[in-house]
Write an enzyme that holds these catalytic residues in place. Structure first.
Site, short mmCIF file in Angstrom:
data_model
loop_
_atom_site.label_atom_id
_atom_site.label_comp_id
_atom_site.label_asym_id
_atom_site.label_seq_id
_atom_site.Cartn_x
_atom_site.Cartn_y
_atom_site.Cartn_z
N HIS A 68 8.90 -2.59 9.89
CA HIS A 68 8.98 -2.84 8.45
C HIS A 68 10.33 -2.55 7.82
CE1 HIS A 68 7.46 -3.75 4.58
NE2 HIS A 68 6.24 -3.31 4.74
N TYR B 73 -1.90 0.00 -5.71
CA TYR B 73 -0.57 -0.55 -5.39
C TYR B 73 -0.72 -2.01 -5.01
CZ TYR B 73 3.95 -0.80 -2.86
OH TYR B 73 5.21 -1.14 -2.43
N THR C 64 11.16 -5.01 -2.82
CA THR C 64 9.83 -5.01 -3.43
C THR C 64 9.79 -4.13 -4.67
OG1 THR C 64 9.08 -3.15 -2.06
CG2 THR C 64 8.69 -5.38 -1.21
#
Length: 790
Positions: A467, A583, A596
């Site tokens: 990630h 979230y 993000t």
């Protein structure tokens, strides 16, 4: 040993008569072709860098300016207002440069300067246009003048990075606005006393601590490209010392209903070839940048590290190793590691050759070397033990050579021994598919690579992605290209094999050699125990909701994403009897190097609608509450995308406070709040390489991730086509809040009969029933009332 000798261009031996050279012409030829290929690649990159640097201008526009200037001078018209004469005066005189040459050179120099000035002016105008985000807040179907002007200026086809330097920087929001939005977001989660306490902390922070922190943050925003992204990558990802498997990595799935080829080696060959084709287009900048509304460009920075990238463990922080180019692939099968060359004679291997190479690996009967089978468990466990083991056992000798082959590969491929995929006859098959991609056996995926491609025995594919280097939409872009290219461009023979004939003279894949001492094997086993405990604790439910999809939702003039987020709030409240901090991932790629931002989906408006489902208001009142909740969610999403979010700003203020040694009870409390419902939507049809209406069976299954909180849920969903929404829901067995079968717990399929506990699909249908403008329900209406309450 013939292949090993062929790989050496020349050998020599010392004899009593002198040196005896042995030259391999084929090896020299391959070296020559590889050098030609490398230089061609460098020239293409240099050309693309130039074209990107002068965009929206082009070399042809420079020639037009030079020709126009020269023509004006020929007609005794000086467009330079005397500058050409001044430049000519500075040039050498006499025989070194005759007067006609002086005139030509000065004209070219002036034209080039005027052209560059125009380029800079155009780029400045582009940045001003791209800084305008009012179009996002306009009613659907309307377009502002600024957006129309942007369309006019974007006539020339851009390269992938053409807009990078024209994209605006992410703005630093005012502290007052961020705190006001934060307090608004937590109001439905706190009672009056706790809210008053939080309000007091926020006021103290805003008046006393925040101004100083904000000044430092603004200063950082001036000298860096993006004031968030570098800290986000370092502190959220690279400094994390817990396992990245489950906790950070995520996965992507194959087509839901279709398997293009059931032959493992053939499917792997087509998929690998398609991915390397994507890499080649990426290197050449031939992939057009993603566009919002088809006209507003988004940042392409994250694509740079898609291939040839590995996360390298460190004791305090990891680092990312990225190479400009690499020509091989690392492959794992039955506990053995292989190095497979992707090029031959400077040309990319066609799928038929790759299928032959992968079949050779599948047919190899040799056993794993001692400690080799579970070696990748080091990448699945804690980061510090892996960093220590890497420094101690993999810094020299054959272990270093083998590890370099893996870390410097284009990506990692696992030829899995299991079979997975959607099968109506096997309940829970998609759950097992998801868990296999998320963690596998904890030692058959290299979790540090930018992504691991997994090809199963029955031809199904999937990926596990690290990630830190990029977010899921970037991998999704590659994944869509690969699936479409594999199926609709490369294709297969009637027997399921790759098209074309393989070249049998190719050297077989190279087996990697390891020399692992007992201490290294002990470190591997220790990491495996940690990884297995984590993997066995993950509960997963992956299911397709096909009763209705975005087609029916849009008939209500409602955003499908807002609809699902509100339904998730209803599902969670029905499951728990309370609301939680929620979230939802949004992107900030309208700004340079944006990543993000968080959309806090649990709002006062959504909770009001959910509570109305437990009372007895009129249908029209529920529709009004739902519309208000949906509009609020869309507003929050727009604010997040345009740099006016909450959480990244507070995160950076917190880091500044730590650097300055300033204590902030408000920031400490904010960052300690757990996200018990973490959600994300997987983008669909970013490339539109095929018409999903013509090929409805070729819908993607999307992807998912592990739970963020130990007592919470991770929910990923993909809105595929007009009548399908696929969900990936994760939780942990160890939590009494989410364990299967416990009241108020766990991931679950639609409740019927046996009542499997947890989040169910019913709130989707219930939400539609209560907000649809017409009386007929789009789905069978089981006994959905009364809802259980706590």
């Amino acid at each position: 040993m013939a292949e090993a000798h062929q790989a050496v261009a020349f050998q020599f031996t010392v004899t009593p008569e002198g040196l005896d050279f042995q030259l391999s012409r084929e090896a020299v030829r391959q070296l020559y072709l590889a050098a030609v290929h490398s230089w061609k690649k460098r020239l293409v990159r240099a050309k693309n860098s130039f074209l990107t640097g002068v965009y929206p201008a082009s070399p042809s526009s420079w020639m037009v300016v030079v020709a126009a200037t020269a023509g004006s001078c020929y007609c005794q018209v000086d467009p330079s207002l005397g500058l050409i004469a001044r430049i000519r005066h500075w040039l050498p005189h006499g025989e070194a440069l005759p007067p006609p040459a002086q005139t030509a050179v000065s004209t070219v120099l002036f034209s080039t300067g005027a052209w560059l000035a125009a380029v800079l002016l155009f780029r400045r105008v582009l940045r001003l246009l791209l800084s305008y985000h009012g179009w996002m807040f306009e009613p659907h179907g309307h377009m502002s003048r600024s957006t129309r002007l942007w369309i006019v200026m974007s006539i020339r086809k851009p390269l992938l990075y053409s807009f990078q330097s024209s994209l605006p920087k992410l703005p630093v929001p005012p502290v007052k606005a961020t705190i006001a939005r934060y307090l608004e977001s937590v109001r439905p989660l706190l009672d009056d006393d706790k809210y008053a306490e939080m309000e007091a902390l926020a006021k103290e922070f805003q008046e006393q601590t925040a101004p100083r922190l904000q000044r430092y943050l603004r200063l950082k925003s001036w000298w860096t490209t993006n004031y968030v992204s570098d800290w986000w990558e370092e502190y959220v990802y690279l400094r994390g010392r817990s396992p990245i498997m489950v906790n950070s990595n995520y996965y992507a799935m194959d087509f839901l209903y279709v398997t293009p080829s059931p032959i493992q080696a053939a499917r792997a060959a087509n998929v690998v070839h398609a991915m390397i084709l994507y890499r080649r287009r990426l290197d050449r900048g031939e992939i057009p940048p993603m566009m919002a509304l088809g006209v507003v460009p988004m940042c392409s920075y994250q694509s740079e590290r898609m291939f040839n990238t590995t996360r390298v463990p460190g004791k305090e922080a990891d680092t990312l190793l990225h190479l400009a180019d690499t020509k091989h692939l690392a492959v794992y099968h039955k506990g053995r590691y292989y190095k497979v060359w992707l090029y031959y004679g400077g040309q990319l291997l066609p799928p038929a050759d790759l299928e032959m190479q992968f079949q050779r690996i599948l047919d190899d009967p040799s056993p794993p070397q001692p400690g080799e089978e579970r070696l990748a468990a080091l990448t699945a466990g804690e980061r510090v033990p892996w960093a220590e083991a890497r420094a101690r056992f993999f810094s020299r000798g054959p272990n270093k050579v083998a590890l370099d082959a893996i870390e410097r590969a284009a990506f990692f491929l696992t030829l899995d021994e299991e079979e997975h995929g959607q099968d109506p006859a096997r309940p829970g098959c998609m759950d097992a598919y998801a868990k296999s991609l998320l963690h596998g056996r904890c030692y058959d995926r290299w979790f540090d690579k930018s992504f691991t491609l997994v090809v199963y025995k029955n031809g199904k594919v999937g990926a596990n992605a690290e990630h830190s280097w990029a977010d899921a939409p970037i991998v999704g872009h590659l994944w869509e290209f690969m699936l479409a290219t594999d199926t609709f461009q490369l294709g297969y023979t009637e027997g399921g094999h790759c098209k074309g004939d393989p070249r049998t003279q190719l050297s077989p894949p190279q087996r990697l050699r390891w020399d692992l001492p007992p201490e290294a094997v002990a470190a591997i086993e220790a990491s495996l125990r940690v990884a297995r405990a984590l993997a066995e604790d993950v509960d997963f439910c992956c299911f397709a909701f096909s009763t209705f999809g975005k087609g029916l939702i849009k008939r209500c003039r409602t955003s499908p994403d807002a609809f699902i987020q509100i339904a998730l709030q209803l599902a969670h409240f029905r499951d728990k009897g309370r609301f939680c901090l929620t979230y939802e991932a949004s992107m900030t790629r309208l700004f340079r190097e944006g990543r993000t931002e968080t959309v806090r989906s649990c709002t006062s408006e959504s909770t009001a609608f959910v509570r109305s489902m437990f009372g007895s208001p009129q249908r029209s009142e529920r529709q009004r509450l739902f519309k208000a909740a949906a509009e609020k969610h869309q507003q929050l999403y727009r604010l997040a995308m345009t740099g006016a979010g909450i959480d990244r700003h507070l995160f950076c203020l917190y880091l500044v406070s730590r650097y300055l040694g300033t204590q902030s009870p408000f920031l400490a409390k904010v960052l300690a709040e757990p996200w018990r419902l973490s959600t994300s939507q997987t983008p669909q049809q970013q490339l539109k390489m095929f018409d999903l209406n013509k090929f409805p069976d070729h819908v993607s299954s999307g992807g998912g991730f592990g739970p963020v909180a130990d007592d919470g849920y991770g929910v990923s969903y993909i809105i595929a086509g007009e009548n399908l929404i696929t969900f990936h829901v994760s939780s942990k067995f160890s939590s009494p809040e989410t364990v299967r079968g416990a009241r108020g717990g766990a991931v679950g399929t639609p409740r019927a009969g046996g009542q499997r506990g947890g989040l169910s699909l019913q709130p989707l249908s219930v939400t539609w029933i209560c907000v649809s403008p017409t009386d007929p329900d789009p789905c069978p209406s089981p006994d959905l009332y009364p809802f259980p309450s706590r």
